[in-house]
Scaffold this active site. Structure first.
Site, PDB file in Angstrom:
ATOM      1  N   HIS A 153      33.073  34.420  42.410  1.00 52.98           N
ATOM      2  CA  HIS A 153      34.499  34.124  42.562  1.00 52.98           C
ATOM      3  C   HIS A 153      34.927  34.492  43.977  1.00 52.98           C
ATOM      4  CE1 HIS A 153      35.618  34.377  38.000  1.00 52.98           C
ATOM      5  NE2 HIS A 153      34.526  33.664  38.221  1.00 52.98           N
ATOM      6  N   GLU A 206      37.318  36.302  45.107  1.00 53.00           N
ATOM      7  CA  GLU A 206      37.601  37.719  45.304  1.00 53.00           C
ATOM      8  C   GLU A 206      36.323  38.533  45.458  1.00 53.00           C
ATOM      9  OE1 GLU A 206      40.620  36.419  42.048  1.00 53.00           O
ATOM     10  OE2 GLU A 206      38.685  35.751  42.800  1.00 53.00           O
ATOM     11  N   CYS A 242      37.207  40.262  38.420  1.00 54.67           N
ATOM     12  CA  CYS A 242      37.665  40.485  39.792  1.00 54.67           C
ATOM     13  C   CYS A 242      38.649  41.644  39.852  1.00 54.67           C
ATOM     14  CB  CYS A 242      38.274  39.212  40.357  1.00 54.67           C
ATOM     15  SG  CYS A 242      37.050  37.890  40.555  1.00 54.67           S
TER      16      CYS A 242
END
Length: 162
Positions: free
Chosen positions: A64, A66, A97
């Site tokens: 992801h 992040e 995250c």
């Protein structure tokens, strides 16, 4: 402070656009070193990490925006503790995250649009959970319409392709 946050959210939106162009869910993230003087122009702040979703490209469910930006920021400061930073992300961090943000001790998280189904804060309360080692200040709704539009356009196009 709104103009400051909008400046970095626009950088995160550029990352989201890269994700969309690559067929990834358009989420972008930027981690900056928090300026000592809040009156300094945003462009003078040091960007420590920037990334977009790459789960499809890397065949990795943890890729992801992040997670990738946090990894870059930790490498930039040579410490996993990102206590002097601000994280900007176009969509509310998921539980994974949000957990990484807590572990990295990022003090401020700014996001554009919330995720009412999987949001790490709005659904699970991770970023401000009193039982965890760290709690982040959360600023939501920054450039929300632009962030939402990116997601809606992406998923609309995907449904039309199906």
């Amino acid at each position: 402070m709104t103009a400051f946050h909008e400046y970095f959210m626009r950088l995160a939106l550029r990352e989201a656009d890269k994700a969309a162009a690559a067929g990834e869910v358009p989420t972008g993230c930027v981690v900056i070193a928090r300026p000592d003087d809040p009156l300094r122009p945003p462009a003078t702040a040091r960007v420590l990490g920037r990334a977009h979703n790459q789960t499809e490209l890397l065949k990795d469910p943890t890729a992801h925006a992040e997670m990738l930006a946090i990894t870059q920021a930790a490498a930039a400061v040579q410490d996993f503790r990102l206590t002097g930073t601000v994280l900007y992300v176009t969509k509310e961090p998921c539980a994974m995250c949000a957990g990484a943000i807590v572990l990295a001790r990022i003090p401020t998280v700014v996001y554009g649009v919330s995720d009412p189904q999987r949001g790490g804060q709005s659904v699970f309360g991770i970023l401000q959970h009193s039982g965890l080692i760290h709690r982040a200040e959360v600023v939501d709704g920054v450039l929300a319409d632009e962030c939402r539009t990116r997601l809606q356009q992406f998923f609309r196009a995907r449904r039309q392709e199906a």
